[in-house]
Design a protein around this motif. Structure first.
Motif, PDB file in Angstrom:
ATOM      1  N   ASP A 110      -3.373   4.207  11.188  1.00 18.24           N
ATOM      2  CA  ASP A 110      -4.820   3.964  11.189  1.00 18.24           C
ATOM      3  C   ASP A 110      -5.185   2.780  10.309  1.00 18.24           C
ATOM      4  OD1 ASP A 110      -5.197   6.109  12.837  1.00 18.24           O
ATOM      5  OD2 ASP A 110      -5.882   7.483  11.272  1.00 18.24           O
ATOM      6  N   LEU A 111      -4.588   2.770   9.128  1.00 18.24           N
ATOM      7  CA  LEU A 111      -4.889   1.689   8.197  1.00 18.24           C
ATOM      8  C   LEU A 111      -4.420   0.343   8.757  1.00 18.24           C
ATOM      9  CD1 LEU A 111      -5.976   0.922   5.403  1.00 18.24           C
ATOM     10  CD2 LEU A 111      -3.683   1.316   4.481  1.00 18.24           C
ATOM     11  N   ALA A 112      -3.243   0.341   9.357  1.00 21.63           N
ATOM     12  CA  ALA A 112      -2.704  -0.904   9.922  1.00 21.63           C
ATOM     13  C   ALA A 112      -3.652  -1.476  10.968  1.00 21.63           C
ATOM     14  CB  ALA A 112      -1.325  -0.650  10.534  1.00 21.63           C
ATOM     15  N   VAL A 113      -4.098  -0.609  11.872  1.00 24.68           N
ATOM     16  CA  VAL A 113      -4.995  -1.053  12.943  1.00 24.68           C
ATOM     17  C   VAL A 113      -6.295  -1.609  12.349  1.00 24.68           C
ATOM     18  CG1 VAL A 113      -6.411  -0.249  14.887  1.00 24.68           C
ATOM     19  CG2 VAL A 113      -4.018   0.483  14.678  1.00 24.68           C
ATOM     20  N   LYS A 114      -6.728  -0.972  11.280  1.00 22.76           N
ATOM     21  CA  LYS A 114      -8.005  -1.340  10.679  1.00 22.76           C
ATOM     22  C   LYS A 114      -7.943  -2.646   9.886  1.00 22.76           C
ATOM     23  CE  LYS A 114     -11.644   1.159   8.158  1.00 22.76           C
ATOM     24  NZ  LYS A 114     -11.892   2.414   7.414  1.00 22.76           N
ATOM     25  N   VAL A 115      -6.885  -2.826   9.100  1.00 28.12           N
ATOM     26  CA  VAL A 115      -6.871  -3.985   8.204  1.00 28.12           C
ATOM     27  C   VAL A 115      -6.304  -5.254   8.829  1.00 28.12           C
ATOM     28  CG1 VAL A 115      -6.750  -2.515   6.157  1.00 28.12           C
ATOM     29  CG2 VAL A 115      -4.637  -3.491   7.114  1.00 28.12           C
ATOM     30  N   VAL A 175      -0.887  -4.398  -5.493  1.00 30.52           N
ATOM     31  CA  VAL A 175      -0.476  -3.086  -5.000  1.00 30.52           C
ATOM     32  C   VAL A 175      -1.702  -2.189  -4.966  1.00 30.52           C
ATOM     33  CG1 VAL A 175       1.912  -3.285  -5.778  1.00 30.52           C
ATOM     34  CG2 VAL A 175       0.200  -2.256  -7.285  1.00 30.52           C
ATOM     35  N   ILE A 176      -1.754  -1.328  -3.976  1.00 30.37           N
ATOM     36  CA  ILE A 176      -2.898  -0.441  -3.799  1.00 30.37           C
ATOM     37  C   ILE A 176      -2.399   0.986  -3.639  1.00 30.37           C
ATOM     38  CG2 ILE A 176      -4.992   0.010  -2.443  1.00 30.37           C
ATOM     39  CD1 ILE A 176      -4.657  -2.853  -1.271  1.00 30.37           C
ATOM     40  N   ASN A 177      -2.741   1.821  -4.587  1.00 27.85           N
ATOM     41  CA  ASN A 177      -2.420   3.241  -4.476  1.00 27.85           C
ATOM     42  C   ASN A 177      -3.599   3.908  -3.776  1.00 27.85           C
ATOM     43  OD1 ASN A 177      -2.148   6.038  -4.843  1.00 27.85           O
ATOM     44  ND2 ASN A 177      -0.811   5.701  -6.623  1.00 27.85           N
ATOM     45  N   ASP A 209      -9.567   2.333  -2.097  1.00 26.08           N
ATOM     46  CA  ASP A 209      -9.733   2.253  -0.644  1.00 26.08           C
ATOM     47  C   ASP A 209      -9.017   0.993  -0.168  1.00 26.08           C
ATOM     48  OD1 ASP A 209     -10.621   1.582   1.907  1.00 26.08           O
ATOM     49  OD2 ASP A 209     -12.589   2.500   1.600  1.00 26.08           O
ATOM     50  N   ALA A 210      -7.847   1.187   0.427  1.00 26.82           N
ATOM     51  CA  ALA A 210      -7.003   0.037   0.775  1.00 26.82           C
ATOM     52  C   ALA A 210      -7.706  -0.917   1.733  1.00 26.82           C
ATOM     53  CB  ALA A 210      -5.681   0.517   1.385  1.00 26.82           C
ATOM     54  N   VAL A 221       0.828  -1.193   0.000  1.00 28.25           N
ATOM     55  CA  VAL A 221       0.000   0.000   0.000  1.00 28.25           C
ATOM     56  C   VAL A 221       0.869   1.252   0.000  1.00 28.25           C
ATOM     57  CG1 VAL A 221      -1.812   1.251   1.235  1.00 28.25           C
ATOM     58  CG2 VAL A 221      -1.732  -1.259   1.355  1.00 28.25           C
ATOM     59  N   GLY A 222       0.552   2.214  -0.878  1.00 27.83           N
ATOM     60  CA  GLY A 222       1.310   3.461  -0.903  1.00 27.83           C
ATOM     61  C   GLY A 222       0.608   4.536  -1.704  1.00 27.83           C
TER      62      GLY A 222
END
Lengths: 362, 362, 362, 362
Positions: free
Chosen positions: D264-269, D229-231, D236-237, D211-212
């Motif tokens: 935030d994303l780490a905690v969520k996914v 890969v997710i831009n 929405d990653a 993700v980046g």
């Protein structure tokens, strides 16, 4: 070098002169290196390993005439190496035998008792009482990694035995270390077996079983941590353990007898998924029922010494009075009577369990 | 019940009628329970365990005349139990044998292959091909916990073998599972040994050694993951491994020969602090050098089946093409020739390694 | 169905009718499924989670009017499901809340409190007092996986609290579980904090610190396992812990205050390589010093419930009298006064710590 | 002292003279201690940590004018300390930065990157490029614990980056290390993120997500280990990861962006029971959703450096060609242009990812 008191140039020590030939000699008092302390030895215990290496040298053992025996000891710090601020003069301390090289693959992962440079003094390995001088002397030097401060409430007699408890705790840690409520069986009520039972209880084990042939040590176990003692001359241990664990067997088995029937029993009474720790072992290959192990996903673990700094944990348990080693120290002798000490131990005279020598008493 | 196709009321199956007496019969097609799927079996492999239980029943095995054999199989989901949304009709799937009871102490911790209610169907335990009907039939029911979706790129022949890889991966996980750069020795180039070598490489092991007596399977190993093969009729395996690991020995040893010399070698070549996994084992007690183990802090592990959902991990490795089971499938027969399939396997005809049966081909 | 006594068709229960609206109603007595037992509830404790879900429903919570609250309870087995032989009528039992589905990826590895089918009754998940009916009623049904036999020496009041201890033990197990001699700091002297301190001691922890703002609960901690209590209104907790751990910090920190200053302190006092367990947590995102964590290799762990069968281990510790929950039970009410019970708890009336309800007393 | 070649008395080195003031100077060539080797540096890479400590000194950093920077380097052994037989002259080697004291509580358990005597040279701690001289010089001394032989097939450019891979592997090991088939998400396609993706694949991870925000590095990831890969400027990653993991989330998340949205994303996914590793981190406290963590039994781990000898494992993966660091080395400069090297790195000139300096080229 800072010292607590005038250190004599010469000291008395028990030197191994040949097979089963221990001689009291006056030798030079050693001097601590940069990360060492000098310990005035108050108590040094006799261990069955001492008996073995006196009879026949172990790998890495110094030559006859150049080796002071004894690896279970405690005393007082009387001099400090130049970089040492972890201890201060006058500290009462216990020790562990193994100092790894700190540079081999095992040591780098903390497995210093299994140092791959065993016996290589130049690379940093030392094992006092095995490959370097031990504690049956008035003074001994120890690298600080092998020294642990003990509380005033702990006697030197008990402190001298702490490496045994460290070894047992390393065994528990090897197998996960979280045994609250687990059923633990200990086979062989010798010193290590008796300590294992106490340690199991101190860690919150559920039901503890102590198995042996002689009533005297079993009764000591009964008074110190064993919920159930089983004299195999009178009862079927496998049957008793099976019944008293709802038919499941023991979660953990400490085998400390070192004989065939002990091993057979360990393999049998470990539950499906159970773990066996070998504290004792036969010196010749002996048969084991690997089908029973494999079909039930049981495993066999071993411990070399008291690794992963478990002597520190052992001191903590003693300080908390959760383990009591006092009942195991049955006999005490001055260094001058070291022969009598060994004789008392090997012949189990007067119910001897652990016998200690006091190098600075006369 | 939703189905993908018309399921016939009757099906052909290989029923065990007596010792070494497998008979093709027409039996009722089974019906899935709420959390089961019905699988149309495409391929079912022969395992040495099948050979053993056909000769002499295992604990919990159903009576003669009421038991369909076969536990290594793959196929297509053709009907779904009422609560199942984890799979859909038409899914190509592999399976594992063990479904635990989900209620005993072992199952509750995820150790379902060591279920303490083994054979107790009422409490929920099933082991297809052991205590409940297996895959040498046109259809079989599996609880969803024992079913794994496979990619289209994976053939049913390979998928039928996946439980072997699951078993090996469970072995690795049991011993920590992180073996990047570690040296791994595998003793015994049978199916499990050959799979172990590949799995070791797939996990990033350092140098891998495959030890055996027969050149043919050793060469298959050489082409599939073994950095070094050692024919013990020609070389001293202990010496080779010692030399090629800087004198240290193997971090991990898989012993899959199940014989005395294999065990001796495993104990010897495991490094100080090394771990041994028994994938094979002798059916009678055999001697082991416990002194060597204890003095060097080595441990012996076992695996019962493919626990901790490792068949799922196995499918992933196959999907990633990091393990290739294709070279192991040497022979294929329709169900009608199941006797010939077993004969080919047990007699190792034409270099047979794994032999499969196809219940829905004629 | 076998029962111990005549089970009435109707029973009294505390039903949630709307936000903060608990109503006593007469409802049908439930009937156990094949792997369930029916429990006559003797004691059901109030937990802060109950307070939360009464105010605002949790995910998976049954609709208003159809949900009996209460998840911390103990009682007597009065009826057995048809496959149950693990318990017998009359057994005194404690419970845990979570029954996983036994089929998702988490449950299959033993992580049933983190079931991925949470709230999916059809697939087997249940959490009494959360997604299925709880213990603020005269009777309740529990799957046997959630039931633990307790000794006669343990009161129902203490037994009702056992899930708290199970949760703390799961926390210890999550972080390794072997804490002999380790220094443990607990922040927040609420029920979970007070239990954590006792559990730490029971596992052989070294020095234990209890940190809070109110003297009364700190003194209860002092009398039950805390070597050192620190009132942060009077002392600098970080400084005290640093000094009394030779400048190193705590090996393990339990943060149970759930507020910003508690989290800050936890991050600060954990030693380099230390582990933090969040037993409490803020409901809104709050800042944390991740640089401090990362530069010192500290980690943050959480526990959802009392997984890995730790309620069984908790019962063992209570049986061994290594943990004493009695001092925490400060108030008791009959079910008819459940409103007063909640009020006493939430307002901390008369120094209330844990408040229990007795559904079968009047 | 044995040497491979004539070692000049003086050498060129990049000395830190003040904040952001690196100066090329002629200094004395260092001499190895008993357990050290002297390395002729072929390549030294620029790391973001270098940029930080050049701007503002880290704890334990030597005074301005007395400190050679650079901790990611590789070269050739040209002289051996008196006890060294682990290496021979001419060995091509990679290094790690941290040498622990071998005597504190952390070091004794193998946690040498978290040495409690950090910066205490007298007690044995060294961290080249941090607390002792580093590799932006023609020669450097390293204790053998920090040196790893590399194969001829590995370039010095790649070898200089190996500590990054060691750090990532230590992260995996910290979290269990057995990730076969697990889904792994990496946030932040910087050097560590790109290496994490490759390492995940090398360990047999299932689906890998990178993700980046910038397409260029994402494409390098795509070509080297990222299944997806997710831009986040385009997709929405959280949604993508959720969907492509059957709604479960990632088993393991590497957060290497170090910013709020990454955390935030780490905690969520992270899935329920998932583990998060912080490879990057904000320098100021930032908010985190601890409720999300706690309710879902997620944990946050950190790594200080490349502990537990993981650089050795890293070298093995490179040797096996399972990880390819070559695409990350985008620019190379002679030592005389070190300022330009830093500028290229910090300004990400011409798509710079890793920039290296060659101290012995002109």
């Amino acid at each position: 070098m800072e010292t607590i008191e005038k250190i004599p140039d010469k000291m008395m020590a028990a030197v191994l002169m040949g097979p089963n030939q221990v001689e009291l000699q006056e030798v030079e008092t050693p001097s601590p290196g940069p990360a060492d302390v000098l310990i005035r030895v108050e108590t040094c215990a006799v261990c069955s390993t001492d008996v073995s290496l006196i009879a026949k040298p172990f790998a890495g053992q110094p030559p006859y005439g150049d080796f002071i025996i004894g690896h279970e000891y405690a005393g007082v710090v009387v001099a400090l190496g130049e970089t040492v601020d972890e201890f201060k003069l006058g500290d009462r301390v216990a020790v562990e035998a193994h100092l790894g090289c700190s540079r081999c693959r095992n040591c780098r992962r903390g497995n210093y008792t299994s140092c791959l440079n065993h016996g290589n003094r130049k690379k940093g390995h030392r094992a006092n009482g095995f490959t370097t001088n031990g504690g049956d002397a008035q003074y001994v030097i120890n690298h600080i990694n092998t020294v642990y401060k003990i509380p005033d409430t702990l006697s030197f007699e008990e402190a001298a035995l702490v490496t045994n408890l460290g070894c047992v705790l390393y065994g528990f840690e090897t197998m996960g270390g979280f045994v609250v409520g687990d059923n633990v069986a200990v086979i062989g009520p010798g010193p290590l077996g008796l300590i294992s039972i106490q340690a199991a209880k101190a860690l919150g084990a559920g039901r503890t079983f102590l198995v042996g042939r002689r009533d005297a040590p079993l009764q000591i176990g009964k008074a110190n941590g064993a919920d159930r003692v089983i004299n195999i001359n009178k009862e079927d241990a496998a049957e008793v353990i099976r019944e008293e664990t709802d038919g499941v067997g023991a979660d953990i088995v400490f085998e400390s007898s070192g004989n065939q029937s002990g091993l057979d029993l360990a393999v049998k009474v470990a539950k499906r998924m159970g773990q066996i720790l070998l504290l004792g072992f036969a010196h010749e290959p002996i048969p084991a029922d690997f089908a029973e192990l494999a079909l039930n996903n049981k495993s066999i673990h071993t411990v070399r010494g008291e690794s992963w700094a478990n002597v520190g944990r052992a001191v903590s348990l003693l300080k908390q009075q959760k383990v009591n080693l006092r009942p195991l120290v049955t006999h005490s002798f001055p260094l001058s009577q070291i022969d009598e000490a060994y004789k008392t131990y090997t012949e189990r005279k007067d119910g001897a369990i652990k016998v200690v020598v006091k190098p600075n008493e006369s």
